[in-house]
Design a protein around this motif. Structure first.
Motif, mmCIF file in Angstrom:
data_model
loop_
_atom_site.group_PDB
_atom_site.id
_atom_site.type_symbol
_atom_site.label_atom_id
_atom_site.label_comp_id
_atom_site.label_asym_id
_atom_site.label_seq_id
_atom_site.Cartn_x
_atom_site.Cartn_y
_atom_site.Cartn_z
ATOM 1 N N UNK A 7 3.836 -2.102 14.391
ATOM 2 C CA UNK A 7 2.832 -1.365 13.631
ATOM 3 C C UNK A 7 2.088 -2.359 12.743
ATOM 4 N N UNK A 8 0.763 -2.246 12.741
ATOM 5 C CA UNK A 8 -0.055 -3.107 11.889
ATOM 6 C C UNK A 8 -0.888 -2.221 10.965
ATOM 7 N N UNK A 9 -0.767 -2.467 9.650
ATOM 8 C CA UNK A 9 -1.536 -1.707 8.653
ATOM 9 C C UNK A 9 -2.389 -2.698 7.873
ATOM 10 N N UNK A 10 -3.703 -2.596 8.040
ATOM 11 C CA UNK A 10 -4.616 -3.473 7.306
ATOM 12 C C UNK A 10 -5.949 -2.769 7.150
ATOM 13 N N UNK A 50 8.877 -3.786 14.163
ATOM 14 C CA UNK A 50 8.284 -4.637 13.133
ATOM 15 C C UNK A 50 7.060 -3.922 12.571
ATOM 16 N N UNK A 51 6.922 -3.947 11.243
ATOM 17 C CA UNK A 51 5.733 -3.422 10.574
ATOM 18 C C UNK A 51 5.055 -4.589 9.862
ATOM 19 N N UNK A 52 3.786 -4.823 10.213
ATOM 20 C CA UNK A 52 2.972 -5.844 9.554
ATOM 21 C C UNK A 52 2.016 -5.087 8.641
ATOM 22 N N UNK A 53 2.070 -5.364 7.341
ATOM 23 C CA UNK A 53 1.230 -4.609 6.409
ATOM 24 C C UNK A 53 0.512 -5.516 5.417
ATOM 25 N N UNK A 54 -0.710 -5.119 5.098
ATOM 26 C CA UNK A 54 -1.458 -5.766 4.024
ATOM 27 C C UNK A 54 -0.783 -5.376 2.710
ATOM 28 N N UNK A 55 -0.798 -6.270 1.747
ATOM 29 C CA UNK A 55 -0.186 -5.973 0.452
ATOM 30 C C UNK A 55 -1.087 -5.084 -0.396
ATOM 31 N N UNK A 78 9.722 -6.140 8.086
ATOM 32 C CA UNK A 78 8.388 -5.996 7.505
ATOM 33 C C UNK A 78 7.807 -7.380 7.241
ATOM 34 N N UNK A 79 6.584 -7.572 7.707
ATOM 35 C CA UNK A 79 5.850 -8.814 7.465
ATOM 36 C C UNK A 79 4.636 -8.458 6.606
ATOM 37 N N UNK A 80 4.468 -9.161 5.498
ATOM 38 C CA UNK A 80 3.405 -8.865 4.543
ATOM 39 C C UNK A 80 2.275 -9.886 4.695
ATOM 40 N N UNK A 81 1.029 -9.385 4.687
ATOM 41 C CA UNK A 81 -0.128 -10.281 4.671
ATOM 42 C C UNK A 81 -1.037 -9.870 3.525
ATOM 43 N N UNK A 82 -1.716 -10.852 2.927
ATOM 44 C CA UNK A 82 -2.593 -10.509 1.809
ATOM 45 C C UNK A 82 -3.645 -11.571 1.563
ATOM 46 N N UNK A 83 -4.805 -11.116 1.139
ATOM 47 C CA UNK A 83 -5.870 -12.030 0.713
ATOM 48 C C UNK A 83 -5.623 -12.466 -0.728
ATOM 49 N N UNK A 84 -4.720 -11.780 -1.409
ATOM 50 C CA UNK A 84 -4.450 -12.043 -2.821
ATOM 51 C C UNK A 84 -3.093 -12.724 -2.983
ATOM 52 N N UNK A 85 -2.866 -13.745 -2.165
ATOM 53 C CA UNK A 85 -1.559 -14.402 -2.200
ATOM 54 C C UNK A 85 -1.378 -15.151 -3.513
ATOM 55 N N UNK A 86 -0.361 -14.767 -4.231
ATOM 56 C CA UNK A 86 0.037 -15.558 -5.389
ATOM 57 C C UNK A 86 1.550 -15.567 -5.432
#
Length: 123
Positions: A7-10, A50-55, A78-86
């Motif tokens: 599953x991909x959520x973005x 596996x769930x890939x999700x935007x933060x 769960x794999x997290x992706x984000x444009x706001x990586x800190x």
């Protein structure tokens, strides 16, 4: 043996579309969602490997997705992706049992390797 379900959520359509195309070529079954609400409804119906999700998303964010996934299916990765990586959000995500964490733009090749490792039980 049935294909692994991803599953991909973005909220960026292109991210889900590119990942879906690439992952389906590898034989995965992929479903994409632009927001967490319909994705979480779908999770109540069916388990994903596996769930890939935007933060950061409007409404329900990636951390809430993570908590819900782990409550429903503790073994789902769960794999997290984000444009706001800190560092703070990465640490919070990893403490919350995230398998992996990627800053955007995510490289599909790296994402595929991470998904394969998740499915094989390798951190």
């Amino acid at each position: 043996m049935s294909a692994n379900k991803i599953m991909i959520i973005d909220d960026e359509k292109i991210v889900g579309d590119m990942a879906k195309l690439s992952l389906e070529q590898e034989g995965y079954v992929v479903e994409t969602f632009l927001s967490a609400e319909p994705a979480l409804e779908r999770l109540k119906e069916e388990k994903f490997d596996v769930v890939v999700t935007d933060l950061k998303m409007k409404g329900i964010d990636g951390m809430e997705v993570l908590r819900t996934v782990k409550r429903l299916y503790p073994k789902t990765k769960v794999i997290m992706i984000t444009a706001f990586a800190n560092l703070d959000s990465a640490i919070e995500a990893l403490r919350g049992d995230v398998h992996d964490f990627f800053p955007k733009p995510v490289r599909i090749k790296e994402l595929k390797v991470s998904i394969q490792r998740a499915l094989n039980g390798v951190q």
